[in-house]
Design an enzyme around this catalytic site. Structure first.
Site, PDB file in Angstrom:
ATOM      1  N   MET A  66       0.826  -1.201   0.000  1.00 44.75           N
ATOM      2  CA  MET A  66       0.000   0.000   0.000  1.00 44.75           C
ATOM      3  C   MET A  66       0.862   1.254   0.000  1.00 44.75           C
ATOM      4  O   MET A  66       2.005   1.237   0.450  1.00 44.75           O
ATOM      5  CB  MET A  66      -0.942   0.026   1.209  1.00 44.75           C
ATOM      6  N   CYS A  67       0.294   2.326  -0.555  1.00 42.01           N
ATOM      7  CA  CYS A  67       0.920   3.650  -0.509  1.00 42.01           C
ATOM      8  C   CYS A  67      -0.207   4.671  -0.349  1.00 42.01           C
ATOM      9  O   CYS A  67      -1.232   4.363   0.252  1.00 42.01           O
ATOM     10  CB  CYS A  67       1.789   3.904  -1.743  1.00 42.01           C
ATOM     11  N   HIS A  68      -0.050   5.864  -0.880  1.00 42.76           N
ATOM     12  CA  HIS A  68      -1.078   6.887  -0.738  1.00 42.76           C
ATOM     13  C   HIS A  68      -2.273   6.627  -1.656  1.00 42.76           C
ATOM     14  O   HIS A  68      -3.413   6.568  -1.207  1.00 42.76           O
ATOM     15  CB  HIS A  68      -0.483   8.272  -0.995  1.00 42.76           C
ATOM     16  N   ILE A  95      -3.987   4.166   0.864  1.00 42.06           N
ATOM     17  CA  ILE A  95      -4.554   4.552   2.155  1.00 42.06           C
ATOM     18  C   ILE A  95      -5.707   5.537   1.980  1.00 42.06           C
ATOM     19  O   ILE A  95      -6.585   5.625   2.831  1.00 42.06           O
ATOM     20  CB  ILE A  95      -3.470   5.094   3.120  1.00 42.06           C
TER      21      ILE A  95
END
Length: 109
Positions: A66-68, A95
């Protein structure tokens, strides 16, 4: 050679976690981003550190990256898949999607 990685939605990941499944959730955002918004129980390795720290990851377990918003995490998921990790998927929408669809207590930024 094309490598295909899976995608998982925030809702699907939340449901799986609620059922007791425990994939490694690998957050590849930068430390300043983690300070703004984070999910408990994740493994944090910034994207740029992945090549040097890949040995910290268990290639026998499922990994959800996961990242932004899901762009950096897709790149890391592809990198892991090219380096022998067979069970890798990308958290679609990152996220941001987690905050909107799975846990509104996680701040958006």
């Amino acid at each position: 050679m094309s490598i295909d990685i899976g995608e998982i939605s925030a809702v699907e990941l939340k449901e799986r976690l609620e059922r007791g499944e425990r994939p490694i959730i690998l957050d590849v955002r930068e430390p300043w981003e983690i300070e703004l918004a984070s999910v408990a129980g994740v493994t944090h390795i910034p994207m740029g550190d992945i090549p040097a720290r890949i040995s910290e990851l268990d290639d026998n377990r499922e990994i959800v990256v996961m990242c932004h918003h899901g762009v950096r995490s897709a790149q890391v998921a592809m990198y892991l898949a090219r380096n022998g990790f067979d069970r890798v998927s990308n958290l679609s929408g990152g996220i941001e999607a987690w905050s909107l669809c799975a846990d509104p207590s996680v701040p958006r930024y």
